[in-house]
Structure formats: C-alpha cells, structure tokens
Scaffold this motif. Structure first.
Motif, mmCIF file in Angstrom:
data_model
loop_
_atom_site.group_PDB
_atom_site.id
_atom_site.type_symbol
_atom_site.label_atom_id
_atom_site.label_comp_id
_atom_site.label_asym_id
_atom_site.label_seq_id
_atom_site.Cartn_x
_atom_site.Cartn_y
_atom_site.Cartn_z
ATOM 1 N N ILE A 7 0.844 -1.197 0.000
ATOM 2 C CA ILE A 7 0.000 0.000 0.000
ATOM 3 C C ILE A 7 0.882 1.251 0.000
ATOM 4 O O ILE A 7 1.763 1.402 0.825
ATOM 5 N N LEU A 8 0.652 2.111 -0.938
ATOM 6 C CA LEU A 8 1.386 3.371 -0.981
ATOM 7 C C LEU A 8 0.690 4.365 -0.042
ATOM 8 O O LEU A 8 -0.487 4.224 0.244
ATOM 9 N N PRO A 9 1.427 5.385 0.420
ATOM 10 C CA PRO A 9 0.767 6.412 1.241
ATOM 11 C C PRO A 9 -0.366 7.062 0.444
ATOM 12 O O PRO A 9 -0.325 7.079 -0.782
ATOM 13 N N PRO A 10 -1.381 7.605 1.146
ATOM 14 C CA PRO A 10 -2.560 8.138 0.468
ATOM 15 C C PRO A 10 -2.221 9.202 -0.584
ATOM 16 O O PRO A 10 -2.766 9.196 -1.664
ATOM 17 N N SER A 11 -1.281 10.104 -0.260
ATOM 18 C CA SER A 11 -0.919 11.097 -1.256
ATOM 19 C C SER A 11 0.414 10.681 -1.863
ATOM 20 O O SER A 11 1.441 10.694 -1.204
ATOM 21 N N ARG A 12 0.371 10.293 -3.115
ATOM 22 C CA ARG A 12 1.585 9.766 -3.728
ATOM 23 C C ARG A 12 2.460 10.886 -4.269
ATOM 24 O O ARG A 12 1.967 11.858 -4.824
ATOM 25 N N ARG A 13 3.759 10.711 -4.099
ATOM 26 C CA ARG A 13 4.730 11.680 -4.610
ATOM 27 C C ARG A 13 5.509 11.031 -5.746
ATOM 28 O O ARG A 13 6.173 10.012 -5.549
ATOM 29 N N PHE A 14 5.422 11.613 -6.920
ATOM 30 C CA PHE A 14 6.069 11.025 -8.097
ATOM 31 C C PHE A 14 7.224 11.891 -8.586
ATOM 32 O O PHE A 14 7.106 13.118 -8.631
ATOM 33 N N LEU A 15 8.317 11.231 -8.965
ATOM 34 C CA LEU A 15 9.367 11.902 -9.731
ATOM 35 C C LEU A 15 9.082 11.589 -11.187
ATOM 36 O O LEU A 15 9.099 10.421 -11.590
ATOM 37 N N VAL A 16 8.757 12.614 -11.983
ATOM 38 C CA VAL A 16 8.431 12.400 -13.392
ATOM 39 C C VAL A 16 9.628 12.798 -14.244
ATOM 40 O O VAL A 16 10.074 13.951 -14.217
ATOM 41 N N LEU A 17 10.166 11.839 -14.981
ATOM 42 C CA LEU A 17 11.262 12.109 -15.919
ATOM 43 C C LEU A 17 10.669 12.105 -17.315
ATOM 44 O O LEU A 17 10.039 11.119 -17.720
ATOM 45 N N LEU A 18 10.833 13.208 -18.031
ATOM 46 C CA LEU A 18 10.180 13.360 -19.331
ATOM 47 C C LEU A 18 11.222 13.712 -20.389
ATOM 48 O O LEU A 18 12.046 14.608 -20.175
ATOM 49 N N ASN A 19 11.223 12.962 -21.499
ATOM 50 C CA ASN A 19 12.117 13.273 -22.620
ATOM 51 C C ASN A 19 11.335 14.106 -23.637
ATOM 52 O O ASN A 19 10.495 13.574 -24.362
ATOM 53 N N PRO A 20 11.603 15.433 -23.698
ATOM 54 C CA PRO A 20 10.796 16.293 -24.585
ATOM 55 C C PRO A 20 11.022 15.984 -26.064
ATOM 56 O O PRO A 20 10.223 16.397 -26.902
ATOM 57 N N PHE A 21 12.085 15.228 -26.385
ATOM 58 C CA PHE A 21 12.384 14.905 -27.780
ATOM 59 C C PHE A 21 11.943 13.503 -28.169
ATOM 60 O O PHE A 21 12.155 13.080 -29.299
ATOM 61 N N ALA A 22 11.348 12.762 -27.227
ATOM 62 C CA ALA A 22 10.890 11.399 -27.545
ATOM 63 C C ALA A 22 9.773 11.471 -28.584
ATOM 64 O O ALA A 22 9.035 12.469 -28.652
ATOM 65 N N GLY A 23 9.660 10.429 -29.370
ATOM 66 C CA GLY A 23 8.579 10.316 -30.348
ATOM 67 C C GLY A 23 8.511 11.526 -31.251
ATOM 68 O O GLY A 23 9.513 11.975 -31.792
ATOM 69 N N THR A 24 7.313 12.086 -31.380
ATOM 70 C CA THR A 24 7.132 13.241 -32.253
ATOM 71 C C THR A 24 7.306 14.549 -31.491
ATOM 72 O O THR A 24 6.941 15.620 -31.978
ATOM 73 N N GLY A 25 7.833 14.495 -30.278
ATOM 74 C CA GLY A 25 8.147 15.716 -29.529
ATOM 75 C C GLY A 25 6.967 16.357 -28.829
ATOM 76 O O GLY A 25 6.998 17.544 -28.506
ATOM 77 N N LYS A 26 5.923 15.553 -28.553
ATOM 78 C CA LYS A 26 4.716 16.140 -27.947
ATOM 79 C C LYS A 26 4.564 15.799 -26.467
ATOM 80 O O LYS A 26 3.540 16.122 -25.847
ATOM 81 N N ALA A 27 5.567 15.133 -25.891
ATOM 82 C CA ALA A 27 5.409 14.636 -24.515
ATOM 83 C C ALA A 27 5.122 15.773 -23.519
ATOM 84 O O ALA A 27 4.252 15.632 -22.653
ATOM 85 N N SER A 28 5.854 16.905 -23.655
ATOM 86 C CA SER A 28 5.649 18.003 -22.688
ATOM 87 C C SER A 28 4.215 18.515 -22.738
ATOM 88 O O SER A 28 3.566 18.677 -21.702
ATOM 89 N N GLY A 29 3.736 18.763 -23.940
ATOM 90 C CA GLY A 29 2.377 19.282 -24.115
ATOM 91 C C GLY A 29 1.344 18.297 -23.592
ATOM 92 O O GLY A 29 0.401 18.679 -22.887
ATOM 93 N N HIS A 30 1.516 17.022 -23.924
ATOM 94 C CA HIS A 30 0.553 16.008 -23.478
ATOM 95 C C HIS A 30 0.584 15.816 -21.960
ATOM 96 O O HIS A 30 -0.434 15.500 -21.360
ATOM 97 N N PHE A 31 1.758 16.031 -21.364
ATOM 98 C CA PHE A 31 1.817 15.921 -19.898
ATOM 99 C C PHE A 31 0.949 17.010 -19.271
ATOM 100 O O PHE A 31 0.173 16.747 -18.349
#
Ligand code: ADP
Ligand code: MG
Length: 373
Positions: A7-31
């Motif tokens: 069981i994770l704590p009720p409020s989860r803390r995430f480290l999000v690593l995002l590659n802005p150049f992955a795929g067609t370069g839309k990851a930042s916008g979609h996030f």
C-alpha cells in the motif's frame, strides 16, 4: 523481494522524468493537458524533470537520494526507462533501489512497456492519447507488482539490464533505421519493416538457450548451474547480482542447454512483455510483467518474404500465434547465448542499439517493480 503489492501512502509523490524529444516531440504538451489534471484529481504530487541530454536520467537515478518519491514515472519511450533501470542497478544499494516502483506514460515512438501494462490491466489495445489516458489511470489507481529484468553480459564484460527485449537482425535493423521516420510516430516501425522486407538480409550466428521448465514448482534457480559446482571454488559476491544460470562466455554452454542447429537467421528476438510496440502484440501468451520467462522468437534464412509479411501483419492483433508460419520458432526460455559469426548488423536492448558482439543473458523473476493493476 517484496510482496506483490504494497500500500502506498494516500498522497503519492512522483518523480516524473520526461524526454521532450521522444517520439514526435509532444510529450511536454501532453503531460500538461492529459496527465496533470488526472494527477491533481487523484491528490498526487509530482516533481517534473525534462531531460536535456541522453544519460541524464540514468545519472540522476544513480546518484540522487530517491527516498522523497514513492515512484519514478517515465514519460517518454522505452529508451528513457532503460536509462532509469540501468541507473538504479549501478547504485551501490542496487538491491534496495531496484525495488523502487516504476511507472510508464507513453511519450515516445516505442511505447512497448506502456502498451503491455495497459494490456495486463485489461484495457483494449490502444495508442496515442488513448493509451496515455489508460496509463495515467493505471498510475493513479494501480499498485506496484513484480517486474522481470534480464541481465545481459557482453563479450567485452559490459553488464546491461533490460525490461523488454533483445533483438538482432530484422527487428533491430528496423528499430534503428526507422529513427529517420521519427515524425511518423509509432507508424515508423511498420513503414520501416516494409522497407526492410524488400532488402532482406541474413545474419550468421550460433544461438543457444535454456528452455523454461513447464512444471509449476520450478524456478530459474532450480536450473542453476552453480549448484553443481564445488562451493569452495565458487565465491559469491554479494555486491553484484549473480547470474546463476550462466557460465562464462568463453566456456561452452552447459550440457542441458539447447543449441539451434541452423546458423543463418533473419531475426532473433527475446521479448519478456506482451507488446513490442503500441501496435505490435508480439507475445500474447505473456499475461503479467513478472512471469519469469523470456519468449524467444527466431526465423531462419529459409523463411519467405510472404511468411514474414504474414508475421508482421498478424502481430498487430496478436493473431500470428494461431497461424503456423514456416521457419518461425517460439520457445519460452530462462537464459540464452548468441554468438554472431561475423560482427554485422545492429543489436538492440529495449530498442536502444548496442555494438554487435557475443552476449548472453538470464531472466531475474520479479527483480524490479512496475505500477500496474
Ligand atoms: P523514442 O521512443 O521516441 O525512441 P525514447 O524515450 O526511447 O523515445 O528516447 C530515445 C533516446 O533519447 C534514448 O536513447 C534516450 O536516452 C535519449 N534522450 C533522453 N533525453 C534526451 C534529450 N533531452 N535529448 C536527446 N536525447 C534524449
Ligand atoms: Mg526508443
């Protein structure tokens, strides 16, 4: 190894690593548009880090204190998660660090693990923002479950950890050559395959493997070669993960392994998740991320173009497994060795290229953890 789900704590803390150049370069916008609203609604907090260069994510998870986060979330293609897994395994405290829950949000062109997790969680096959929505939901509602990792050792002594696939021949060529069609998104793989089929190559090498046991009580450890060795000459180093199924690469494979008699291949693939891409349902028999088995597929040079076409067209829906396609073999294995007889072609691990060389690997059942439902 921890319990299958904790069981994770009720409020989860995430480290999000995002590659802005992955795929067609839309990851930042979609996030911003698709992920943040759902995270906010789920009462989750996150730290977003956009990578500025290759290897940055790997160095970060290798060097930083990760205790402030409940999970590391990768929004990119499989390549960035490959960096994260290898960075965790480079830490002195790797045995503990590799248990940090991981999660994937599809943001690249190769989103195989995202598609696999979505499939295990009961969703219909999807791509694009539909797959992203599925994976965001899984991130918020899911729990960490065991994730198999494969340890690979090359003839130069390099150790590589892999959560998805090893490929040589047609599939790795397509993966790397289609980089130039990156603007097509995931369609780059189908397009690249058709280009390659018109100029088929064969690759000479020796392929050996340890078939997976079918009896329910067997574990990879019960196949251990090490148990037969004199323990006084066999010092176990607790600081590195031992590959109990393997003998050194310069020695012959153990006698209970199988060596393929033919040595001309069109493709060799080891896949440990259900999907090789968002619309490549290559291993429909895989039902969870922690089964402890690699699916070996190989095609010898006697395969026809028509058979290969049938294979790739069938893979979209997973129907290729029901058809008998001549000269394609599928065997569940727990370890393998591949010795190219000439150093040609590209090899890929989780879609990332490595120099062509002799190498071997074994599966480590449930070594890592991935958030799934
Ligand atoms: P894709 O599925 O589109 O290939 P990946 O996430 O697999 O996307 O990333 C492709 C490659 O980009 C990986 O080798 C990764 O290490 C590298 N990479 C990560 N961050 C960056 C960056 N900021 N600039 C360039 N390359 C990066
Ligand atoms: Mg990639």
């Amino acid at each position: 190894q921890g319990p299958p789900s904790s069981i994770l704590p009720p409020s989860r803390r995430f480290l999000v690593l995002l590659n802005p150049f992955a795929g067609t370069g839309k990851a930042s916008g979609h996030f911003q548009t698709h992920v943040i609203p759902t995270l906010t609604e789920a009462n989750a907090t996150f730290t977003l880090l956009e990578t500025e260069r290759p290897k940055q994510a790997q160095e970060l998870v290798r060097d930083e204190d990760l205790s402030g986060w409940d999970a590391i979330v990768v929004m990119a293609g499989d390549g960035l998660l490959f960096e994260v897994v290898n960075g965790l395994m480079e830490r002195p405290d790797w045995a503990c660090a590799i248990k940090k829950p991981l999660a994937v949000l599809p943001g690249g062109s190769g989103n195989a693990l995202a598609a696999s997790v979505s499939y295990y969680s009961g969703h219909k096959q999807a791509s694009g923002t539909k797959l992203l929505n599925n994976c965001t939901f899984i991130l918020c509602k899911g729990q960490p479950v065991p994730l198999d990792l494969v340890s690979l050792t090359t003839s130069s002594g390099r150790r590589i950890f892999s959560f998805l696939s090893f490929a040589w021949g047609l599939i790795s060529d397509v993966d790397i050559e289609s980089e130039r069609y990156r603007f097509m998104g995931s369609a780059r793989f189908s397009f690249g395959t058709f280009v390659r089929l018109t100029a088929l190559r064969t690759y000479r090498g020796r392929l050996s493997y340890l078939p997976a046991r079918t009896s329910p009580d067997s574990t990879p450890e019960s196949d251990s070669h090490r148990h037969n060795l004199n323990s006084s000459t066999d010092t176990v180093n607790p600081n590195v993960l031992e590959d109990s199924l393997l003998v050194p690469l310069n020695e012959p494979v153990p006698p209970h392994w199988t060596t393929v008699t033919e040595d001309q291949f069109v493709l060799v693939l080891l896949l440990y998740q259900s999907h090789l891409g968002a619309d490549l349902f290559t291993a429909p028999m895989v039902q969870s991320p922690g089964e402890g088995v690699m699916q070996l597929f190989y095609a010898t040079s006697r395969i026809s173009r028509a058979s290969l076409l049938k294979l790739f067209l069938g893979m979209e829906k997973g129907s290729h497994m029901g058809e008998s396609i001549p000269h394609i073999t599928n065997v569940p294995v727990t370890a393998f060795r591949l010795e190219p007889l000439e150093n040609v072609g590209i090899m890929t691990v989780d879609g990332e290229s490595i120099p062509c060389c002799s190498l071997q690997g074994q599966i480590h059942k449930g070594l890592g953890r991935i958030i799934s439902i």
